[in-house]
Write a protein that holds these residues in place. Structure first.
Motif, PDB file in Angstrom:
ATOM      1  N   MET A  52     -17.846   5.508  16.179  1.00  0.00           N
ATOM      2  CA  MET A  52     -18.729   4.406  16.523  1.00  0.00           C
ATOM      3  C   MET A  52     -19.522   3.974  15.293  1.00  0.00           C
ATOM      4  SD  MET A  52     -18.060   4.157  19.657  1.00  0.00           S
ATOM      5  CE  MET A  52     -18.131   4.721  21.329  1.00  0.00           C
ATOM      6  N   ASN A  53     -19.550   2.678  15.036  1.00  0.00           N
ATOM      7  CA  ASN A  53     -20.418   2.116  14.007  1.00  0.00           C
ATOM      8  C   ASN A  53     -21.560   1.404  14.718  1.00  0.00           C
ATOM      9  OD1 ASN A  53     -19.024   2.863  11.598  1.00  0.00           O
ATOM     10  ND2 ASN A  53     -17.446   1.395  12.182  1.00  0.00           N
ATOM     11  N   LEU A  54     -22.774   1.688  14.270  1.00  0.00           N
ATOM     12  CA  LEU A  54     -23.971   1.133  14.904  1.00  0.00           C
ATOM     13  C   LEU A  54     -24.837   0.434  13.875  1.00  0.00           C
ATOM     14  CD1 LEU A  54     -23.516   4.316  16.075  1.00  0.00           C
ATOM     15  CD2 LEU A  54     -25.185   3.474  17.675  1.00  0.00           C
ATOM     16  N   ALA A 112     -28.008   1.197   9.283  1.00  0.00           N
ATOM     17  CA  ALA A 112     -26.606   1.418   9.652  1.00  0.00           C
ATOM     18  C   ALA A 112     -26.403   2.890  10.013  1.00  0.00           C
ATOM     19  CB  ALA A 112     -25.681   1.029   8.504  1.00  0.00           C
ATOM     20  N   ALA A 113     -25.502   3.117  10.948  1.00  0.00           N
ATOM     21  CA  ALA A 113     -25.212   4.500  11.354  1.00  0.00           C
ATOM     22  C   ALA A 113     -23.777   4.576  11.861  1.00  0.00           C
ATOM     23  CB  ALA A 113     -26.176   4.950  12.451  1.00  0.00           C
ATOM     24  N   ASN A 114     -23.261   5.796  11.868  1.00  0.00           N
ATOM     25  CA  ASN A 114     -21.985   6.019  12.541  1.00  0.00           C
ATOM     26  C   ASN A 114     -22.052   7.345  13.279  1.00  0.00           C
ATOM     27  OD1 ASN A 114     -21.230   8.092  10.701  1.00  0.00           O
ATOM     28  ND2 ASN A 114     -20.382   6.582   9.321  1.00  0.00           N
ATOM     29  N   THR A 141     -28.286   6.192  22.146  1.00  0.00           N
ATOM     30  CA  THR A 141     -27.359   5.068  22.306  1.00  0.00           C
ATOM     31  C   THR A 141     -25.953   5.560  22.613  1.00  0.00           C
ATOM     32  OG1 THR A 141     -28.682   3.656  20.874  1.00  0.00           O
ATOM     33  CG2 THR A 141     -26.385   3.022  21.187  1.00  0.00           C
ATOM     34  N   VAL A 142     -25.443   6.511  21.836  1.00  0.00           N
ATOM     35  CA  VAL A 142     -24.080   6.979  22.104  1.00  0.00           C
ATOM     36  C   VAL A 142     -24.025   7.780  23.406  1.00  0.00           C
ATOM     37  CG1 VAL A 142     -23.309   6.823  19.711  1.00  0.00           C
ATOM     38  CG2 VAL A 142     -24.221   8.989  20.550  1.00  0.00           C
ATOM     39  N   ILE A 154     -24.053  -0.139  19.315  1.00  0.00           N
ATOM     40  CA  ILE A 154     -22.694   0.028  18.813  1.00  0.00           C
ATOM     41  C   ILE A 154     -22.131  -1.365  18.579  1.00  0.00           C
ATOM     42  CG2 ILE A 154     -20.360   0.836  19.341  1.00  0.00           C
ATOM     43  CD1 ILE A 154     -21.747   2.927  21.244  1.00  0.00           C
ATOM     44  N   VAL A 155     -21.637  -1.613  17.371  1.00  0.00           N
ATOM     45  CA  VAL A 155     -21.051  -2.912  17.046  1.00  0.00           C
ATOM     46  C   VAL A 155     -19.537  -2.820  16.894  1.00  0.00           C
ATOM     47  CG1 VAL A 155     -23.160  -3.853  16.028  1.00  0.00           C
ATOM     48  CG2 VAL A 155     -21.516  -2.655  14.564  1.00  0.00           C
ATOM     49  N   ASN A 156     -19.040  -1.581  16.743  1.00  0.00           N
ATOM     50  CA  ASN A 156     -17.601  -1.404  16.572  1.00  0.00           C
ATOM     51  C   ASN A 156     -17.208   0.003  16.996  1.00  0.00           C
ATOM     52  OD1 ASN A 156     -15.442  -0.272  14.346  1.00  0.00           O
ATOM     53  ND2 ASN A 156     -14.892  -2.257  15.203  1.00  0.00           N
TER      54      ASN A 156
END
Length: 139
Positions: free
Chosen positions: A115-117, A97-99, A29-30, A126-128
């Motif tokens: 990145m917060n996922l 949850a992940a970052n 994703t990132v 990614i939500v934030n």
């Protein structure tokens, strides 16, 4: 007995791979974000973000908050590839949850992205995003 052992080994392998796959899915994703940004490819970049993802940052005028996809939609695929190096510095996964901490180095400055996922309907998004623009000369 042999079937039970095989079943238990298969199940334990599945559990180990499931944990690893969340980490790998977050990395993928990132990487959509990083690769899309490097190549000015909005279609790739938008795979990384939830439609309501926010981006929060500080400018000379102060605190800013925008929809991430609206911000990045200005990308121009006709422009040359970005002159930058990217790196995933860290990923932490806890359940759904992940970052991720990303480092993006340009010749004159770097971005440090946090990145917060969330895992939404089986997909990491990614939500934030918050970031810091760091001058090259800064320690």
């Amino acid at each position: 007995m042999k079937r039970t052992v095989v079943l238990l080994l298969s199940l334990s392998t599945f559990i180990i791979n499931a944990q690893k796959s969340d980490y790998e899915m977050v990395a993928q994703t990132v990487n959509y974000y990083l690769d899309g940004g490097t190549n000015n490819d909005f279609e790739t970049l938008k795979k990384a973000f939830h439609e309501n993802a926010t981006m929060k940052y500080i400018t000379d005028e102060g605190y800013k908050e925008v929809n991430a996809l609206e911000f990045f939609s200005r990308m121009d695929a006709s422009k040359p590839k970005q002159n930058r190096q990217t790196r995933i510095a860290n990923i932490t996964v806890s359940g759904h949850a992940a970052n991720a901490r990303l480092e993006i180095e340009y010749p004159d400055f770097s971005f440090i992205d946090f990145m917060n996922l969330l895992k939404i309907d089986g997909e990491w998004k990614i939500v934030n995003k918050i970031f810091y623009r760091k001058p090259t000369m800064e320690n």
